[in-house]
Design a protein around this motif. Sequence first.
Motif, short mmCIF file in Angstrom:
data_model
loop_
_atom_site.label_atom_id
_atom_site.label_comp_id
_atom_site.label_asym_id
_atom_site.label_seq_id
_atom_site.Cartn_x
_atom_site.Cartn_y
_atom_site.Cartn_z
N GLU A 30 13.84 5.49 -4.91
CA GLU A 30 13.64 6.88 -5.34
C GLU A 30 14.11 7.07 -6.78
O GLU A 30 13.48 7.79 -7.56
N ARG A 31 15.23 6.42 -7.14
CA ARG A 31 15.77 6.63 -8.48
C ARG A 31 14.98 5.88 -9.55
O ARG A 31 14.77 6.40 -10.65
N TRP A 32 14.53 4.65 -9.23
CA TRP A 32 13.94 3.81 -10.27
C TRP A 32 12.46 3.50 -10.06
O TRP A 32 11.68 3.52 -11.02
N LEU A 33 12.08 3.18 -8.84
CA LEU A 33 10.70 2.78 -8.61
C LEU A 33 9.74 3.94 -8.80
O LEU A 33 8.67 3.79 -9.42
N VAL A 34 10.08 5.10 -8.30
CA VAL A 34 9.18 6.26 -8.40
C VAL A 34 8.84 6.60 -9.84
O VAL A 34 7.66 6.72 -10.19
N PRO A 35 9.82 6.73 -10.76
CA PRO A 35 9.46 7.02 -12.15
C PRO A 35 8.75 5.86 -12.85
O PRO A 35 7.93 6.08 -13.75
N LEU A 36 9.04 4.62 -12.44
CA LEU A 36 8.30 3.49 -13.01
C LEU A 36 6.84 3.54 -12.58
O LEU A 36 5.93 3.31 -13.39
N LEU A 37 6.60 3.81 -11.31
CA LEU A 37 5.23 3.92 -10.82
C LEU A 37 4.48 5.07 -11.48
O LEU A 37 3.26 5.02 -11.64
N SER A 52 0.81 -1.22 0.00
CA SER A 52 0.00 0.00 0.00
C SER A 52 0.85 1.27 0.00
O SER A 52 0.37 2.33 -0.39
N ASP A 53 2.12 1.15 0.42
CA ASP A 53 2.99 2.34 0.40
C ASP A 53 3.24 2.81 -1.02
O ASP A 53 3.48 3.99 -1.25
N TRP A 54 3.21 1.88 -1.96
CA TRP A 54 3.54 2.22 -3.33
C TRP A 54 2.38 2.02 -4.29
O TRP A 54 2.24 2.76 -5.26
N GLY A 55 1.56 1.00 -4.09
CA GLY A 55 0.52 0.67 -5.05
C GLY A 55 -0.87 0.89 -4.49
O GLY A 55 -1.09 1.66 -3.55
N ALA A 56 -1.83 0.17 -5.07
CA ALA A 56 -3.23 0.36 -4.71
C ALA A 56 -3.59 -0.40 -3.43
O ALA A 56 -4.67 -0.20 -2.88
N ILE A 99 -2.85 -4.03 -25.61
CA ILE A 99 -2.41 -2.72 -25.15
C ILE A 99 -3.06 -2.33 -23.82
O ILE A 99 -2.78 -1.26 -23.28
N GLY A 100 -3.89 -3.21 -23.28
CA GLY A 100 -4.60 -2.90 -22.05
C GLY A 100 -3.71 -2.72 -20.84
O GLY A 100 -3.80 -1.71 -20.13
N PRO A 101 -2.81 -3.67 -20.54
CA PRO A 101 -2.04 -3.56 -19.31
C PRO A 101 -1.24 -2.27 -19.18
O PRO A 101 -1.21 -1.66 -18.11
N GLU A 102 -0.59 -1.83 -20.27
CA GLU A 102 0.23 -0.62 -20.15
C GLU A 102 -0.62 0.61 -19.87
O GLU A 102 -0.17 1.54 -19.18
N ALA A 103 -1.85 0.62 -20.37
CA ALA A 103 -2.71 1.77 -20.13
C ALA A 103 -2.93 2.01 -18.64
O ALA A 103 -3.11 3.15 -18.20
N PHE A 104 -2.89 0.93 -17.84
CA PHE A 104 -3.08 1.03 -16.40
C PHE A 104 -1.75 0.98 -15.63
O PHE A 104 -1.74 0.86 -14.42
N ASN A 105 -0.63 1.04 -16.38
CA ASN A 105 0.71 0.90 -15.79
C ASN A 105 0.85 -0.45 -15.08
O ASN A 105 1.45 -0.55 -14.01
N CYS A 106 0.30 -1.48 -15.71
CA CYS A 106 0.30 -2.82 -15.13
C CYS A 106 0.87 -3.85 -16.11
O CYS A 106 0.40 -4.99 -16.16
N SER A 107 1.85 -3.45 -16.92
CA SER A 107 2.36 -4.37 -17.94
C SER A 107 3.71 -4.96 -17.52
O SER A 107 4.50 -4.32 -16.82
N ALA A 108 3.94 -6.17 -17.99
CA ALA A 108 5.24 -6.82 -17.80
C ALA A 108 6.23 -6.24 -18.83
O ALA A 108 5.81 -5.84 -19.91
#
Length: 405
Positions: free
Chosen positions: A119-126, A68-72, A91-100
């Motif tokens: 901070e360097r990698w996870l934040v911009p990925l999220l 919950s600190d990072w996701g839903a 193309i569905g998963p990427e639209a929700f930022n949920c793609s492999a």
Amino acid sequence: MDFGFSGKVEQLRAQVRAFMEEEVLPAEGRYDAEIAAAGDPHHHPQVMEELKSKARSAGLWNLFLPESDWGAGLTNLEYAPLCELMGWSRIGPEAFNCSAPDTGNMEVLARYGTREQQERWLVPLLAGEIRSCFAMTEPDVASSDATNIQASIVRDGDAYVLNGRKWWTSGAASDRCKLAIFMGKTDPDGPRHRQQSMVLVPFDAPGIEVVRNLQVFGYDDPEGHPEVVYTDVRVPVDHILVGEGEGFAIAQGRLGPGRIHHCMRLIGAAERALQLLSRRAAERVTFGRPLVERQMVQEWVARSRIEIEQARMLVLKAAWMMDTVGNKEARQEIAMIKVVAPQVALAVIDRAIQAFGGAGVSQDTPLAKAYAYARTLRLADGPDEVHLVAIAKQELRRQLADLEV
């Protein structure tokens, strides 16, 4: 074992379904057209950024991440029906930022990363600002056994030096790929499962060469599956994940959720194929009768429904066990659904292709690409045969526990 969904999940299901029907499915044609117009199979279509913006504004963002600190903050069981709906479209998963592979990489960073790495990698990925890749599989060894990995990670002062050749590095063809999680050996002579480590590698680091992209049944995936050579790539020692010798354990922790996410999406792909099959059969007439009246077609529909329901129940059981007893205790259920889901999806999609005839293998339907995608998942994250052996070993231990064998 209650698979009923809470009011919160039912509301999210309704929102995701509406978003898929109203935004994602209608955008598929524009997505393909923008790639074709660019003349680059790895072009990132503007329509995807528009979809991502809409999904994020609607609160349908990073639904995959339990932390919950990072996701839903959804459980695996709660996420399952949402991920299934995303699987209706490639193309569905990427639209929700949920793609492999980003989901797996974000889970690794959330679970194992330091605060600085996050901070360097996870934040911009999220935030959906960058993409990432997972560099494990190698062309020169049977990578279904991760202990075979031969890429090297050698300590040199305050840096690690990486050398190796990787392939099927999904996502690495995109210019948005900014991070590779690289698996290699830090201690080739150590205990078998303590030889490997993982390091975070900026994908623009000197010494990284994308040699070629690998097609899947002749298709170019927009994010690609390249072969990549790492030659004397240097990264600071603080880019290691957890520590030396932890790579195999991290890989196992990463692949469990990734496998079940693939299976959830495959059920969605099968559901869409069944819908297309049914509608095509109702519209087409052969020898004076609609296809839908043919007993053979009715059997296709019936078998497809049975198989999809069986696969869905096993996915939900595996997700429930991951939530209640942990990924390790759920490993047999994860392995079982990883075998079952691709085979079910392939069977249903194949029947839909038969109903469409020549159109089914053309670009005029989503079925051919869906079939190619589903077939890769009998290999990705471990081939069927590896999972079957693991299932058999666990089952035999249970069956023969009371015998002296």
